[in-house]
Design a protein around this motif. Structure first.
Motif: not given
Length: 234
Positions: A66-68, A91-93, A125-130
């Motif tokens: 979750t962002r932030g 997945e890894t960040a 975001h669900p579609d973007v790598e953290p």
């Protein structure tokens, strides 16, 4: 009504009524907008923080970025200028070498595989790598960055929220018994460093026990840990 049990897919009326009256609403973990309808995306208790924040409090171990949010991760690999960090999600960040205070091409941070980092999620975001950063909005690290020594502990996400709740007196009471440092990640990971290895282990055991201890017994738990550690010094 806040505090009620909701199931995944349930329509949540309270925030929808605020949205219809043109009020700003903040949807936290466990809630999502489905067209014009607010639905629960996980099972748990509906929680609210006045005046306009709603979320679902659920017992789970799999972390959804979750962002932030602040997280504790482990550096798993290095790919060019990017570090791959395990934060307990699917997945890894990614963590760039310039995401540290004062970092430049000539002044790179000393980060190695296996290091523990305390970072903030910049992108989730669900579609973007953290993506992680180890600085605040002013470019200062504060308490973020590499965590040296200490002990990494994994627990449920619910326990993290309990520890960080303003109503929980655990940390303030335990600090009266023992001196320690702690970094709490919303991803269900805790980094702890006490004065000695034995104290660090005792603090970790106390934190794990806290999940099943009611609030009116927290002082007794902290007293027991203090007495237990004092016994090591004799």
């Amino acid at each position: 009504m806040a505090g009620k049990t909701v199931l995944a897919g349930d329509v949540i009326i309270e925030p929808m009524e605020m949205i219809k009256s043109s009020k700003k609403v903040i949807l936290g973990p466990g809630l999502r907008m489905d067209q014009d309808v607010v639905r629960a995306s996980k099972c748990g208790q509906l929680k609210t923080k006045p005046p306009n924040t709603f979320w679902v409090d659920a017992h789970q171990k799999r972390y959804v970025p979750t962002r932030g949010e602040l997280v504790v991760g482990v550096v798993m690999a290095k790919a060019g200028d990017i570090f791959r960090v395990d934060i307990g999600s699917s997945e890894t960040a990614s963590l760039s070498y310039v995401a540290f205070e004062g970092a430049t091409k000539k002044n790179r941070p000393d980060v190695n595989i296996g290091d523990i980092v305390y970072a903030r999620l910049l992108i989730a975001h669900p579609d973007v790598e953290p993506e992680l950063v180890c600085v605040d909005s002013h470019g200062k690290k504060g308490k973020l960055g590499i965590l040296h020594d200490g002990f990494l502990l994994s627990c449920s996400l619910n326990l993290i929220r309990k520890i960080l709740s303003p109503k929980c007196t655990f940390l303030s009471l335990l600090a009266k018994e023992l001196k320690f440092e702690m970094a709490a990640g919303m991803n269900g990971r805790l980094w702890i460093r006490g004065k000695t290895v034995k104290e660090t282990i005792a603090i970790g055991n106390a934190i794990l026990a806290l999940e099943f201890v009611p609030n009116n017994q927290i002082r007794e738990l902290c007293d027991d840990i203090g007495s237990y550690v004092a016994g090591f010094a004799k």
